[in-house]
Enzyme design. Structure first.
Site, PDB file in Angstrom:
ATOM      1  CB  VAL A   1      12.125  28.326  -0.273  1.00 56.38           C
ATOM      2  CG1 VAL A   1      12.774  27.863   1.038  1.00 56.38           C
ATOM      3  CG2 VAL A   1      12.196  29.842  -0.383  1.00 56.38           C
ATOM      4  CE  LYS A   2      16.510  26.480   3.697  1.00 58.30           C
ATOM      5  NZ  LYS A   2      17.017  27.513   4.608  1.00 58.30           N
ATOM      6  CG  ASP A   3      15.966  24.938  -5.777  1.00 58.54           C
ATOM      7  OD1 ASP A   3      16.569  24.208  -4.978  1.00 58.54           O
ATOM      8  OD2 ASP A   3      15.158  24.521  -6.620  1.00 58.54           O
TER       9      ASP A   3
ATOM     10  CB  ALA B   1      21.411  26.880  -3.226  1.00 60.46           C
TER      11      ALA B   1
END
Length: 453
Positions: free
Chosen positions: A43-45, A48
């Site tokens: 999910v951090k894509d 970021a």
């Protein structure tokens, strides 16, 4: 033709998948938002790339610059994709509790990885918070991301994750459940969903050793709650600016063991190979089942891929060492079954104390049976040897027979654990198990403790 201009164009639009077996006891429809389908497998894509683009727009990140961030691994991966496509260098500061797979993956995509100790205060100069901040100050033409307090984190989920969930459920979602670390996911999604329907409940999953649940309920930041934990990706010993407690309806805490066990269950029962925080999240859903009724639509978000935990939660030896495998220990042979093939370490009566100490150090053991030509005749324990050394520094050259204690009791392989336990005391630290092949194995106090479930 239908294609993305670069890998960043494939971020988002991850699927919702119905959970069937693992949530069978819940009357509501439970759907998993599986974020491992993002190109960086988490999910951090989303946040970021949003943080990079916002920093570019306002001049914090300049051409040819260096991106610096403290990360548990997943944000680092998302930043790495952005850095590759946009031409930046990347330094990731990570804690030593994170899986080796995460560190190796970051290095594989060109990041420089700096590892810091986990068990230090956030203000300690060795902490990954402090090191990443210092590097941001010292590195020329650099940008320190600070995902915890960078509000682009929360905004990314308000702009993408929240709308996706709303559209995919046709606006029928009633509950959103997700692990809370930086707070960006829950706060951004909750803000969007509650704007659409104020009755939607948003629950955060916390872990033991983290401050979120108590702070939300009492407004007290209790430092006594802060201690080391194994679960990765959720919980904090700080209050990030991205955590908007006013949007969160409640928290439930999940143990390290349950997080690991349910992570594995998701793979085995649902075929969903996801990360450690997903285990926490689905166990949290089960703990919250009294809040769900027939007709409800519960969306639980799974942060990342199980591939980053192959050497940890998906490794039986790792799980067993921490007491996370629910094995049934009934007999002496059950306790030693996993290392029964290893030879019994012994020391002879005429060997020197220094030899026994060397053996303890080499094999990382605390008790050794003593033998002579007739069989077992005594025992040595690290505590006794230490006390002898304190009294007489020359004891290292003393024969074992002059300092040894009584031989350990010997039991049959089929002896009940309860009976073995009774033989271990302050004066007797181990028991020998007689095997059918005529050989022996040892059960220590540590082994008995390790068999407790």
């Amino acid at each position: 033709m239908n294609y993305a201009e670069n890998i960043l164009g494939t971020i988002g639009n991850t699927p919702l998948v119905k959970l069937n077996k693992i949530t069978a006891e819940i009357p509501a429809l439970v759907l998993a938002k599986v974020e491992t389908f993002n190109p960086g497998n988490s999910v951090k894509d989303r946040m970021a790339v949003k943080m990079i683009e916002d920093a570019e727009a306002d001049g914090r990140l300049k051409p040819g610059g260096t991106i610096i961030e403290g990360t548990s691994g997943n944000t680092g991966m998302g930043l790495a994709l952005g850095a590759i496509v946009k031409g930046y260098k990347l330094i990731c500061v990570i804690t030593d509790k994170q899986s080796k797979e995460k560190m190796d993956i970051l290095r594989a995509v060109g990041a420089k990885v700096i590892v810091c100790p986990t068990d230090v205060e956030p203000s300690d100069p060795r902490s990954y918070y402090s090191v990443s901040k210092r590097l941001g100050e010292e590195t020329p033409n650099s940008w320190y991301v600070n995902q915890y307090d960078n509000l682009s984190n929360k905004q990314a989920h308000y702009e993408s994750t929240g709308p996706e969930i709303w559209e995919q459920t046709g606006g029928k979602i009633t509950h959103f459940v997700v692990g809370v670390g930086t707070g960006g996911t829950i706060s951004g999604v909750a803000k969007y969903l509650k704007e659409k329907n104020p009755n939607i409940k948003c629950w955060g999953i916390d872990t033991y050793g983290s401050v979120f649940k108590k702070y939300h309920e009492t407004g007290i930041f209790d430092e006594n709650e802060i201690y080391s934990y194994i679960t990765e990706g959720i919980g904090e010993d700080i209050l990030p600016k991205n955590v908007d407690f006013s949007l969160i309806d409640g928290f439930t805490k999940v143990t390290d063991k349950d997080a690991a066990v349910y992570q594995r269950r998701l793979a085995l029962e649902e075929g969903i190979f996801v990360g450690n925080s997903a285990g926490s999240a689905v166990k949290g859903v089960l703990q919250l089942k009294e809040h769900f009724k027939p007709g409800d639509v519960v969306v639980v978000l799974f942060h990342d891929s199980g591939s980053r935990y192959v050497g940890k939660m998906f490794n039986d030896d790792w799980m067993r060492e921490r007491g996370f495998l629910d094995e049934d220990f009934k007999k002496a042979e059950d306790v030693i079954k996993d290392h029964i093939d290893k030879p019994l370490v012994t020391v002879r009566t005429e060997e020197l104390v220094s030899h026994a100490i060397d053996r303890m150090r080499k094999y990382k053991i605390s008790q050794i049976p003593v033998i002579d030509t007739t069989g077992f005749v005594g025992s040595v324990d690290e505590t006794d040897l230490f006390q002898h050394y304190v009294s007489d520094k020359n004891v290292l050259d003393t024969p074992i027979k002059d300092v040894m204690g009584k031989p350990y009791p010997i039991v049959k392989a089929g002896t009940a654990i309860e009976e073995v336990s009774k033989l271990i005391s302050k004066d007797n630290q181990a028991v020998l198990v007689a095997l059918e092949n005529g050989k022996h194995h040892i059960i220590t106090k540590y082994d008995i403790i390790g068999s407790i479930r």
